[in-house]
Design a protein around this motif. Structure first.
Motif, PDB file in Angstrom:
ATOM      1  N   UNK A 103     102.416-108.761 -95.593  1.00  0.00           N
ATOM      2  CA  UNK A 103     101.048-108.253 -95.646  1.00  0.00           C
ATOM      3  C   UNK A 103     100.942-106.732 -95.798  1.00  0.00           C
ATOM      4  N   UNK A 104     101.722-105.927 -95.056  1.00  0.00           N
ATOM      5  CA  UNK A 104     101.554-104.478 -95.222  1.00  0.00           C
ATOM      6  C   UNK A 104     101.763-104.024 -96.657  1.00  0.00           C
TER       7      UNK A 104
ATOM      8  N   UNK B 127      98.929-105.170 -99.004  1.00  0.00           N
ATOM      9  CA  UNK B 127      97.677-104.426 -98.876  1.00  0.00           C
ATOM     10  C   UNK B 127      97.758-103.032 -99.478  1.00  0.00           C
ATOM     11  N   UNK B 128      98.971-102.560 -99.757  1.00  0.00           N
ATOM     12  CA  UNK B 128      99.128-101.193-100.229  1.00  0.00           C
ATOM     13  C   UNK B 128      98.544-101.002-101.628  1.00  0.00           C
ATOM     14  N   UNK B 129      98.266-102.097-102.336  1.00  0.00           N
ATOM     15  CA  UNK B 129      97.594-101.970-103.625  1.00  0.00           C
ATOM     16  C   UNK B 129      98.507-101.696-104.791  1.00  0.00           C
TER      17      UNK B 129
ATOM     18  N   UNK C 241      95.868-107.881-106.207  1.00  0.00           N
ATOM     19  CA  UNK C 241      95.731-108.818-105.083  1.00  0.00           C
ATOM     20  C   UNK C 241      95.726-110.266-105.553  1.00  0.00           C
TER      21      UNK C 241
ATOM     22  N   UNK D  65     102.170-111.261 -85.861  1.00  0.00           N
ATOM     23  CA  UNK D  65     100.833-111.282 -85.270  1.00  0.00           C
ATOM     24  C   UNK D  65      99.970-112.359 -85.938  1.00  0.00           C
TER      25      UNK D  65
ATOM     26  N   UNK E  81      97.379-113.725 -88.133  1.00  0.00           N
ATOM     27  CA  UNK E  81      96.695-113.171 -89.306  1.00  0.00           C
ATOM     28  C   UNK E  81      95.561-114.108 -89.677  1.00  0.00           C
TER      29      UNK E  81
END
Lengths: 214, 391
Positions: free
Chosen positions: B24-25, B28-30, B34, B46, B48
């Motif tokens: 995920x990190x 999400x950084x683009x 997406x 965690x 999500x």
């Protein structure tokens, strides 16, 4: 030929270069007053509080503070408009592939024909499969914008912040992209730990300390 | 060995068969669109909220836990992978929604990534590891064009293989251009028999490849009769040589590949001299152990020779070229079958998805430097010389 006394020579070299080393160290280390007796922090005594390593990213410090004001508590149902966005692919025709397949590599190479005039001439591709417009993810890449973040950008940034806060042990809640009370509390805790102003918001300084660039 | 295929359960139909798998990190950084990303949701991480992932516009999730019957997620989920280690973060996978087949098209960090451009070929080599089929498979090229933007942009090495890539005609230069534009650091290693470059027009058309492409061209002998027999195509030797000259004239760099088997090794040393005298400009000569798969299996009787028996000649031929300033490598021949004097030229080469070691290799001190064996090496292809080096 006289044999050189290398031990003597080496001593000389050290004597010559010693003043130089002194100068260098005075330039590069902000002169610990005691000269050579720079006290290295002892390795054995642990710091009273273990600080997780955080890399501060130069987060366009002079740029706009786009996410500081973001306060969406709303559920994602309000983003219905995005569902049309995300279904962009499937909605086109059901088929994912470009509708025009590559032009046939015209008369395909078989036996080379004897006459050079008749040999196959590669033609420029006449119909290039449409290049999917990938360049612009919803975050608009890295283009700094003064505009208010879009709903998607806000979710993305909140999620990124939650992930980092979770990794650092400040956040225990779900990674849901919502600026919940828990997220704000985590931001405050992080800001407190880093000695930042405790705003509970994703301001530039906080995002930079979290290692998030945009 | 880490295979490139596995199967999985897909909970819903996917909007696109090609997906970039990311944590995920990074997702999400683009850096990647997406809508082309499948987000890995590890069970031990965690919690999500999948709904948030859907809102952001991600395409799917990859779970490392089975999805209970009846549980529905807001996004299509890929789960219950038969071999979970096949797919990891950064990979690009193709998912067949109906059958659940998962193919890794790009593997982050692999020692080799290849673009398979076509099954068609104009040769029919005796030991072909990828027997050609004369079918219309232009879909492969569209898929590759689709894949390129999902490859990590800092990738430095990419192989192009087939089939015969020059059969793409005008699409081959287009492929080179697109690779260059999406992957700025890329060096392409294109496997071709070079015959079609006899045509100066085709040779001209790949001008964009100068400095970017290494053309890996097989040459199996110093005489036409032998080479043409091995590739099962009359006139191939001459066409290949003309093709090589034609490319070199235009500033391209060439690698010569020589596959080691009973039909080629008798002329190996004369081949080395031929390359030195007639093709001294090539940037690399590769002597390659046979991969016992495809046509090689059928033609075992005419191909098999124990590497131990050709090793001395191989050592001489390889050093002959290397000593004359032509970088030379030996691939796919385990170290225990080579004289020690040939070891400096032996490379640890076999792609990690088809590389294995024999039980004998247990405890061998040279294993970290040894190429090992192709996964396809069966008992019929075992050398009598396999042994472990022990201290």
């Amino acid at each position: 030929m006289k044999k050189r006394n290398w031990a003597e020579y080496l001593k000389k070299v050290i004597r010559w270069s010693a003043p130089l080393t002194a100068t260098v160290s005075s330039i590069w280390t902000p002169a610990p007053a005691g000269g050579s007796s720079a006290a290295l922090p002892s390795i054995s005594t642990p710091p009273e509080k273990v600080q997780p390593i955080t890399f501060a990213v130069p987060n366009r410090i002079d740029g706009p503070d786009r996410f500081a004001g973001h306060s969406s508590h709303s559920s994602h149902s309000s983003h219905a408009s995005h569902s049309s966005h995300s279904s962009h692919y499937s909605s086109s025709s059901g088929s994912y592939y470009p509708s025009t397949p590559p032009a046939p590599p015209s008369p395909s190479y078989s036996a080379p024909s004897p006459s050079p005039s008749e040999t196959y001439r590669p033609q420029p591709p006449s119909s290039i499969p449409p290049r999917t417009p990938e360049k612009a993810p919803p975050t608009e890449g890295a283009v700094p914008s003064t505009e208010r973040p879009t709903q998607i950008e806000a979710i993305v940034m909140t999620t990124r912040a939650q992930l980092e806060l979770e990794r650092l042990g400040h956040y225990r809640g779900p990674i849901d992209g919502k600026m919940s009370a828990e997220t704000r509390a985590a931001l405050r805790a992080f800001q407190h730990a880093q000695g930042l102003t405790e705003t509970g918001a994703m301001d530039k300084a906080t995002l930079a300390k979290l290692g998030i660039s945009y | 060995m880490l295979p490139l295929h596995t199967s999985a359960t897909v909970s819903d139909s996917l909007s696109s068969p090609l997906l970039k798998v990311l944590d995920l990190p990074e997702a999400l950084a683009g850096w990647f669109p997406f809508k082309r990303i499948a987000v890995r949701v590890p069970a031990d991480g965690p919690i999500i909220d999948i709904e948030a992932l859907r809102a952001v516009g991600f395409s799917a999730v990859v779970l490392d836990r089975p999805l209970p019957q009846g549980e529905r997620l807001p996004l299509p989920a890929l789960h219950s992978l038969r071999n979970p280690s096949v797919v990891s973060s950064g990979d690009v996978i193709r998912v067949h929604a109906g059958t659940g087949q998962v193919a890794v098209l790009y593997r982050r960090g692999a020692n080799a990534n290849n673009l398979f451009v076509t099954e068609q070929c104009n040769s029919k080599c005796l030991m072909c590891s990828q027997p050609p089929r004369n079918i219309d498979d232009r879909w492969r090229l569209s898929e590759i064009f689709d894949l390129l933007p999902l490859i990590d942009p800092d990738l430095e090495q990419l192989g192009v293989t087939g089939g015969e890539p020059t059969l793409l005609g005008a699409w081959l230069p287009e492929l080179i251009r697109r690779c260059k534009s999406v992957l700025p650091k890329i060096r392409l290693h294109i496997l071709t028999n070079g015959r079609n470059f006899e045509d100066p027009v085709l040779a001209d058309s790949v001008a964009d490849g100068v400095g970017v492409v290494v053309w890996a061209i097989p040459l199996y002998a110093d005489v036409p009769s032998r080479h043409d027999f091995v590739v099962q195509a009359r006139g191939a030797f001459e066409a290949t040589l003309k093709g090589i000259y034609s490319l070199v004239e235009r500033g391209h760099s060439i690698e010569i590949r020589f596959v080691l088997h009973a039909q080629t090794v008798p002329r190996m040393e004369r081949f080395a001299e031929f390359v030195y005298r007639n093709l001294p400009f090539v940037s690399h000569v590769a002597f390659m152990g046979l991969e016992p798969i495809g046509y090689a299996k059928v033609n075992r009787a005419s191909l098999w020779i124990d590497p131990l028996d050709y090793a001395p000649a191989l050592e001489r031929a390889a050093w002959y070229l290397h000593d004359r300033g032509i970088t030379t490598s030996i691939y796919n021949v385990p170290l225990c079958l080579l004289p020690r004097s040939a070891w400096p030229l032996a490379r640890q080469s076999i792609s990690d998805w088809k590389n294995v070691y024999e039980p004998e290799c247990e405890g061998c001190t040279e294993r970290p430097r040894c190429c090992g064996f192709f996964a396809s090496t069966g008992p019929a292809w075992r050398s009598r010389g396999i042994k472990a080096f022990v201290l």
